[in-house]
Scaffold this active site. Structure first.
Site, PDB file in Angstrom:
ATOM      1  N   SER A 275       0.843  -1.199   0.000  1.00 22.41           N
ATOM      2  CA  SER A 275       0.000   0.000   0.000  1.00 22.41           C
ATOM      3  C   SER A 275       0.875   1.243   0.000  1.00 22.41           C
ATOM      4  O   SER A 275       1.986   1.236   0.567  1.00 22.41           O
ATOM      5  CB  SER A 275      -0.862  -0.014   1.264  1.00 22.41           C
ATOM      6  OG  SER A 275      -1.495   1.219   1.433  1.00 22.41           O
TER       7      SER A 275
ATOM      8  N   TYR B 276      -2.129  -0.941  10.793  1.00 18.03           N
ATOM      9  CA  TYR B 276      -2.377  -1.541   9.471  1.00 18.03           C
ATOM     10  C   TYR B 276      -1.178  -1.288   8.547  1.00 18.03           C
ATOM     11  O   TYR B 276      -0.642  -2.216   7.929  1.00 18.03           O
ATOM     12  CB  TYR B 276      -3.663  -0.966   8.861  1.00 18.03           C
ATOM     13  CG  TYR B 276      -3.759  -1.212   7.364  1.00 18.03           C
ATOM     14  CD1 TYR B 276      -3.950  -2.493   6.870  1.00 18.03           C
ATOM     15  CD2 TYR B 276      -3.604  -0.163   6.457  1.00 18.03           C
ATOM     16  CE1 TYR B 276      -3.999  -2.725   5.494  1.00 18.03           C
ATOM     17  CE2 TYR B 276      -3.658  -0.386   5.090  1.00 18.03           C
ATOM     18  CZ  TYR B 276      -3.859  -1.667   4.612  1.00 18.03           C
ATOM     19  OH  TYR B 276      -3.888  -1.891   3.255  1.00 18.03           O
TER      20      TYR B 276
ATOM     21  N   LYS C 101       1.919  -3.829   6.627  1.00 17.63           N
ATOM     22  CA  LYS C 101       2.382  -3.848   5.225  1.00 17.63           C
ATOM     23  C   LYS C 101       3.896  -3.629   5.173  1.00 17.63           C
ATOM     24  O   LYS C 101       4.619  -4.307   4.433  1.00 17.63           O
ATOM     25  CB  LYS C 101       1.657  -2.766   4.405  1.00 17.63           C
ATOM     26  CG  LYS C 101       0.165  -3.002   4.240  1.00 17.63           C
ATOM     27  CD  LYS C 101      -0.121  -4.269   3.440  1.00 17.63           C
ATOM     28  CE  LYS C 101      -1.594  -4.559   3.318  1.00 17.63           C
ATOM     29  NZ  LYS C 101      -1.895  -5.870   2.755  1.00 17.63           N
TER      30      LYS C 101
END
Ligand code: NAD
Ligand code: UD1
Length: 347
Positions: free
Chosen positions: A124, A148, A152
């Site tokens: 991302s 979050y 990643k």
């Protein structure tokens, strides 16, 4: 030879399944349907006229994942599975670290065991440092600001370590910017659970009358009209990017990160205007305070994907809004009201 798709029933996964099947690949899907519905897979089959198997399983269950690798001659993996809601990751970080990290570790251990070393991973743009200059190139400093985003970032690091331990791996880290839109058939699209976190699903639920108005998070940013600017990319372009990345990992070795965006930035108010035009609906909105953690502006330098993957986004803002609206209008309740679900295999 089969391509394994984890999280293939989800928003980006289902669109990627369509493009892979159209391109002639055989696929098998693993998903625990924690944030998706088997109906999306039935519609993938309907759109493409092709059949494939799907398994209802949690990627953290190593024994089940191994059975899939036993059964199929898997050549490469595209790994979408994971939780993705930033706010939820802040309130429940352990759930995010457990799911996103454990599922990737189990997947990679199994790939190693069965000699499968080609991987395309859903990363991302959120991995980039918020202090960076725009446009963001792949060599920009990294610095995720929420759990979050850190999952990643950590997974990217894990994948570099795996390659460093064994140079036969070939890994593409795809850093998506802001995926929106839906398949032109209006049969598959984004189906958020509860109140949408992201701008486009929120706008489209206002347009259909499910939500009364949009809150615009701040109009005092140093941008063209004071509202936040993002690089929105059509999900079908993104899906095609995965096919290109797959071809790349199947023909080379190494770990490479690629930005998948358009390179253009649009403000919140520009998005509202474009959506009103595409849908013919008025989108009432109110300016509210800034959302904590938001950057004023975020858009990609996309030259690496163009040069090395031979990929660039082709669909413009009008098409993104039109396709989102078609999906929303034809499926006001997403996949939820559908009873005739795909029969999913369970080990
Ligand atoms: P999604 O939630 O629609 O799809 C993810 C899928 O993974 C879901 O079908 C879910 O049921 C499945 N899943 C989750 N945990 C699992 C597990 N342990 N075992 C098996 N299946 C599991 O999300 P999406 O928008 O399609 O995103 C796909 C990937 O791309 C995610 O990893 C996400 O973090 C990443 N990403 C998404 C965006 C975005 O804006 N949509 C942006 C950047 C990155
Ligand atoms: C969000 C995530 C990011 C993720 C990305 C793509 C947060 C803090 N960040 O970022 O980690 O990679 O989605 O999935 O959630 N906006 C409104 N009103 C709304 C919703 C959004 O004004 O109801 C604005 C935001 O302030 C922003 C823009 O719209 O300026 C886009 O927001 P969103 O769709 O949530 O995407 P990102 O902020 O890029």
């Amino acid at each position: 030879m089969t391509i394994l798709i984890t999280g293939g029933a989800g928003y980006i996964g289902s669109h990627t399944c369509v493009e892979l099947l159209k391109a002639g690949f055989d696929i098998v899907v693993l998903d625990n349907f924690s944030n998706s519905h088997p109906e999306s897979l039935r519609r993938v089959k309907e759109i493409t006229g092709r059949d494939f198997n799907a398994y209802d399983l949690d990627l953290r269950n190593k024994c089940h994942v191994e059975k899939v690798f036993e059964k199929y001659n898997i050549k490469s993996v595209i790994h979408f599975a994971g939780h993705k809601a930033v706010g939820e990751s802040v309130s429940n970080p352990l759930m995010y670290y457990r799911n996103n990290l454990m599922s990737t570790i189990v997947l990679c251990e199994t790939m190693k065991k069965y000699g499968v070393r080609n991987l395309v991973f859903s990363s991302s743009a959120t991995v980039y440092s918020q202090k960076a200059d725009m446009p963001l190139g792949e060599d920009t400093g990294l610095g995720a600001v929420n759990p979050y985003g850190r999952t990643k970032y950590m997974i990217e690091e894990i994948l570099f370590d795996i390659y460093n331990s064994d140079p036969y791996w070939s890994i593409a880290l795809l850093r998506y910017f802001n995926p929106i839109g839906a398949h032109e058939s209006g049969r598959i699209g984004e189906d958020p659970n509860g109140l949408p976190n992201n701008l486009m699903p929120f706008i489209s639920q206002v347009a259909i009358g499910k939500l009364p108005e949009l809150q615009v998070y701040g109009n005092d940013y140093p941008t063209k009209d004071g509202t936040g600017v993002r690089d929105y990319v059509h999900v079908v372009d993104l899906a095609i990017g995965h096919v290109k990345a797959l071809l790349k990992v199947q023909s080379s070795k190494g770990v490479e990160a690629y930005n998948l965006g358009t390179g253009n930035g649009y403000s919140v108010l520009e998005m509202v205007e474009a959506f009103e035009k595409a849908s013919g609906k008025k989108i009432p909105y109110k300016i509210s305070g800034r959302r904590p953690g938001d950057s004023p502006v975020c858009y990609a330098n996309v030259s690496k994907a163009k040069k090395e993957l031979n990929w660039e986004a082709k669909r413009g803002l009008e098409e993104m809004c039109r396709d989102t609206w078609r999906w929303q209008k034809n499926n006001p309740n997403g996949y939820k009201k559908v009873l005739n679900a795909e029969s999913i295999k369970v080990f």
